[in-house]
Design an enzyme around this catalytic site. Structure first.
Site, mmCIF file in Angstrom:
data_model
loop_
_atom_site.group_PDB
_atom_site.id
_atom_site.type_symbol
_atom_site.label_atom_id
_atom_site.label_comp_id
_atom_site.label_asym_id
_atom_site.label_seq_id
_atom_site.Cartn_x
_atom_site.Cartn_y
_atom_site.Cartn_z
ATOM 1 N N ALA A 26 3.206 -104.857 -57.626
ATOM 2 C CA ALA A 26 3.018 -105.456 -56.307
ATOM 3 C C ALA A 26 2.030 -104.684 -55.425
ATOM 4 O O ALA A 26 1.373 -105.272 -54.568
ATOM 5 C CB ALA A 26 4.374 -105.560 -55.605
ATOM 6 N N THR A 30 -0.951 -105.699 -52.055
ATOM 7 C CA THR A 30 -0.634 -105.514 -50.630
ATOM 8 C C THR A 30 -1.912 -105.688 -49.790
ATOM 9 O O THR A 30 -1.862 -106.230 -48.684
ATOM 10 C CB THR A 30 0.023 -104.145 -50.336
ATOM 11 O OG1 THR A 30 -0.791 -103.113 -50.877
ATOM 12 C CG2 THR A 30 1.420 -104.055 -50.925
ATOM 13 N N PHE A 37 7.790 -104.628 -52.774
ATOM 14 C CA PHE A 37 9.240 -104.512 -52.576
ATOM 15 C C PHE A 37 9.650 -103.135 -52.064
ATOM 16 O O PHE A 37 10.604 -103.008 -51.328
ATOM 17 C CB PHE A 37 9.969 -104.768 -53.906
ATOM 18 C CG PHE A 37 10.164 -106.223 -54.233
ATOM 19 C CD1 PHE A 37 9.933 -107.218 -53.291
ATOM 20 C CD2 PHE A 37 10.597 -106.610 -55.492
ATOM 21 C CE1 PHE A 37 10.119 -108.557 -53.589
ATOM 22 C CE2 PHE A 37 10.783 -107.954 -55.807
ATOM 23 C CZ PHE A 37 10.549 -108.923 -54.859
ATOM 24 N N GLN A 104 3.149 -107.337 -63.424
ATOM 25 C CA GLN A 104 4.497 -107.772 -63.013
ATOM 26 C C GLN A 104 4.389 -108.788 -61.892
ATOM 27 O O GLN A 104 5.389 -109.351 -61.488
ATOM 28 C CB GLN A 104 5.286 -106.571 -62.492
ATOM 29 C CG GLN A 104 5.419 -105.448 -63.481
ATOM 30 C CD GLN A 104 6.044 -104.228 -62.829
ATOM 31 O OE1 GLN A 104 7.249 -104.184 -62.623
ATOM 32 N NE2 GLN A 104 5.239 -103.250 -62.494
ATOM 33 N N ILE A 106 3.588 -112.072 -59.647
ATOM 34 C CA ILE A 106 3.688 -113.514 -59.875
ATOM 35 C C ILE A 106 2.643 -114.258 -59.044
ATOM 36 O O ILE A 106 2.600 -115.478 -59.050
ATOM 37 C CB ILE A 106 5.107 -114.012 -59.515
ATOM 38 C CG1 ILE A 106 5.454 -113.661 -58.059
ATOM 39 C CG2 ILE A 106 6.139 -113.424 -60.468
ATOM 40 C CD1 ILE A 106 6.752 -114.306 -57.579
ATOM 41 N N HIS A 121 6.273 -111.320 -65.592
ATOM 42 C CA HIS A 121 7.322 -111.878 -64.724
ATOM 43 C C HIS A 121 7.025 -113.319 -64.316
ATOM 44 O O HIS A 121 7.613 -113.821 -63.361
ATOM 45 C CB HIS A 121 7.525 -111.006 -63.481
ATOM 46 C CG HIS A 121 8.204 -109.701 -63.794
ATOM 47 N ND1 HIS A 121 8.281 -108.663 -62.893
ATOM 48 C CD2 HIS A 121 8.845 -109.271 -64.913
ATOM 49 C CE1 HIS A 121 8.942 -107.647 -63.450
ATOM 50 N NE2 HIS A 121 9.275 -107.990 -64.675
ATOM 51 N N CYS A 132 15.576 -132.034 -67.965
ATOM 52 C CA CYS A 132 14.702 -132.564 -69.024
ATOM 53 C C CYS A 132 13.667 -131.556 -69.495
ATOM 54 O O CYS A 132 12.971 -131.786 -70.487
ATOM 55 C CB CYS A 132 14.017 -133.849 -68.556
ATOM 56 S SG CYS A 132 12.767 -133.571 -67.264
ATOM 57 N N CYS A 156 13.838 -136.968 -62.760
ATOM 58 C CA CYS A 156 15.044 -137.288 -63.556
ATOM 59 C C CYS A 156 16.314 -136.987 -62.764
ATOM 60 O O CYS A 156 17.417 -137.328 -63.200
ATOM 61 C CB CYS A 156 15.040 -136.529 -64.888
ATOM 62 S SG CYS A 156 15.639 -134.836 -64.779
ATOM 63 N N ASN A 214 -1.077 -94.829 -57.552
ATOM 64 C CA ASN A 214 0.035 -95.320 -56.716
ATOM 65 C C ASN A 214 0.283 -94.356 -55.567
ATOM 66 O O ASN A 214 0.294 -93.141 -55.770
ATOM 67 C CB ASN A 214 1.307 -95.447 -57.570
ATOM 68 C CG ASN A 214 2.286 -96.429 -56.993
ATOM 69 O OD1 ASN A 214 1.976 -97.613 -56.865
ATOM 70 N ND2 ASN A 214 3.475 -95.967 -56.629
HETATM 71 N N1 LIG Z 1 2.427 -109.764 -55.398
HETATM 72 C C1 LIG Z 1 3.489 -110.097 -56.142
HETATM 73 O O1 LIG Z 1 3.409 -110.925 -57.053
HETATM 74 C C2 LIG Z 1 4.806 -109.403 -55.882
HETATM 75 C C3 LIG Z 1 5.138 -108.923 -54.614
HETATM 76 C C4 LIG Z 1 6.377 -108.281 -54.444
HETATM 77 C C5 LIG Z 1 7.233 -108.130 -55.533
HETATM 78 N N2 LIG Z 1 6.872 -108.618 -56.746
HETATM 79 C C6 LIG Z 1 7.781 -108.437 -57.886
HETATM 80 O O2 LIG Z 1 8.670 -107.416 -57.572
HETATM 81 C C7 LIG Z 1 8.760 -106.368 -58.516
HETATM 82 C C8 LIG Z 1 8.319 -105.102 -57.804
HETATM 83 O O3 LIG Z 1 8.054 -104.014 -58.655
HETATM 84 P P1 LIG Z 1 6.641 -103.282 -58.579
HETATM 85 O O4 LIG Z 1 6.753 -102.014 -59.329
HETATM 86 O O5 LIG Z 1 5.577 -104.254 -58.947
HETATM 87 O O6 LIG Z 1 6.415 -103.008 -57.034
HETATM 88 P P2 LIG Z 1 7.167 -102.018 -56.055
HETATM 89 O O7 LIG Z 1 7.241 -102.699 -54.736
HETATM 90 O O8 LIG Z 1 8.406 -101.482 -56.643
HETATM 91 O O9 LIG Z 1 6.126 -100.810 -55.962
HETATM 92 C C9 LIG Z 1 4.852 -100.987 -55.407
HETATM 93 C C10 LIG Z 1 4.184 -99.613 -55.334
HETATM 94 O O10 LIG Z 1 2.853 -99.824 -54.886
HETATM 95 C C11 LIG Z 1 2.496 -98.765 -54.026
HETATM 96 N N3 LIG Z 1 1.475 -99.301 -53.108
HETATM 97 C C12 LIG Z 1 1.588 -100.372 -52.270
HETATM 98 N N4 LIG Z 1 0.400 -100.629 -51.659
HETATM 99 C C13 LIG Z 1 -0.453 -99.655 -52.091
HETATM 100 C C14 LIG Z 1 -1.824 -99.346 -51.808
HETATM 101 N N5 LIG Z 1 -2.565 -100.107 -50.983
HETATM 102 N N6 LIG Z 1 -2.382 -98.273 -52.434
HETATM 103 C C15 LIG Z 1 -1.657 -97.497 -53.285
HETATM 104 N N7 LIG Z 1 -0.364 -97.749 -53.607
HETATM 105 C C16 LIG Z 1 0.225 -98.808 -53.012
HETATM 106 C C17 LIG Z 1 3.754 -98.324 -53.325
HETATM 107 O O11 LIG Z 1 3.672 -96.943 -53.073
HETATM 108 C C18 LIG Z 1 4.860 -98.662 -54.353
HETATM 109 O O12 LIG Z 1 5.289 -97.509 -55.064
HETATM 110 C C19 LIG Z 1 7.866 -106.767 -59.633
HETATM 111 O O13 LIG Z 1 8.693 -107.141 -60.663
HETATM 112 C C20 LIG Z 1 7.081 -107.983 -59.144
HETATM 113 O O14 LIG Z 1 7.252 -109.071 -60.048
HETATM 114 C C21 LIG Z 1 5.678 -109.244 -56.934
HETATM 115 ZN ZN LIG Z 2 13.782 -133.509 -65.247
#
Ligand SMILES: NC(=O)c1ccc[n+]([C@@H]2O[C@H](COP(=O)([O-])OP(=O)(O)OC[C@H]3O[C@@H](n4cnc5c(N)ncnc54)[C@H](O)[C@@H]3O)[C@@H](O)[C@H]2O)c1
Ligand SMILES: [Zn+2]
Length: 246
Positions: A26, A30, A37, A104, A106, A121, A132, A156, A214
């Protein structure tokens, strides 16, 4: 090591490896305006436990409440645009420096940026009927929801669920494919993941060398050859400049 040395080190590792993959979470999105999360202060986890509201159990218990809670942030994912980090990863693949991205996320932003992507994911392009089994475009759900029809239903009559992997779901075929492409992985670059969600958090063990980009620490940091605790967009823009990619 200065920040500049770290980027040069990353560029060298990418040039030396002929089997490199990225594993993203995720944090890479950002900068596209989608909260993650677990970031301190802004992560969604701080407000509500996703394992409670984003789970198969929550969907079964109360599908209307499930859509009420989740649809807003899923629509925000669909409105978002890829940022420079997504674009640089796609560019690294074009240059032959990366095989593709295991994500991960979506939000579909790697696919839209042009990367070969394993979405372990799932994604928000479609939803499917529990009765269906028919798949519908995601708009089919959001249009019903916006017209006050909640929970959204298939023609359906049965309930529709998103094609994302919920807590309590089995992982799909992209996860199997990701473990296959990771066999023989020389370099894995983890980007924007706290590496706390299993089984994805176990994937770094397949890689001979690990780089982590990260802001917050992860449980894999001591195994990595390089850890960049910096802003992801800054790292990838500087990497592109160092590699001479425009
Ligand atoms: N964009 C999306 O699709 C989305 C958004 C939120 C959650 N999710 C889902 O939630 C779960 C979350 O787990 P995860 O490990 O992907 O995310 P997580 O939220 O657990 O961790 C995100 C990490 O990114 C780091 N981070 C955030 N912005 C940053 C930046 N600009 N520069 C450097 N580091 C940065 C943070 O320090 C954090 O440790 C996943 O399974 C995912 O499917 C997806
Ligand atoms: Zn259906």
């Amino acid at each position: 090591m200065t920040a500049k040395d770290e980027i040069q080190n990353l560029a060298r590792l990418l040039r030396e490896s002929d089997h490199t993959l990225a594993l993203t979470g995720a944090g890479i999105s950002t900068a596209s305006g989608i909260p993650d999360f677990r970031s301190r202060g802004s992560g969604r986890w701080e407000k509500v436990d996703p394992a409670q509201v984003c789970s198969v159990q929550a969907f079964r218990r109360d599908p209307a409440a499930f859509w009420n809670y989740n649809l807003e942030w899923w629509l925000a994912c669909l409105r978002a645009e890829p940022n420079p980090a997504h674009h640089v990863l796609a560019r690294l693949q074009q240059e032959g420096l990366l095989l593709g991205v295991i994500t991960q996320n979506i939000d579909g932003l790697h696919v839209r940026a042009g990367s070969r992507t394993w979405e372990v994911h799932g994604h928000l392009r479609t939803c499917r009927c529990l009765g269906c089994g028919r798949q519908h475009p995601f708009d089919f759900v959001s249009e019903q929801f916006q017209a006050g029809k909640n929970p959204p239903r298939c023609p359906c009559g049965d309930l529709l669920r998103p094609d994302v992997v919920l807590f309590g779901d089995m992982l799909g075929e992209d996860f199997q494919a990701a473990t296959q492409v990771l066999a023989g992985c020389q370099l894995l670059v983890v980007v924007g993941s706290s590496l706390q969600v299993y089984p994805v958090a176990a994937l770094p063990r397949f890689a001979r060398q690990l780089v982590i980009v990260n802001r917050d620490p992860t449980p894999w940091d001591d195994k990595a050859v390089l850890v960049l605790r910096d802003d992801i967009v800054r790292v990838f823009e500087e990497l592109a400049a160092t590699l001479g990619l425009s």
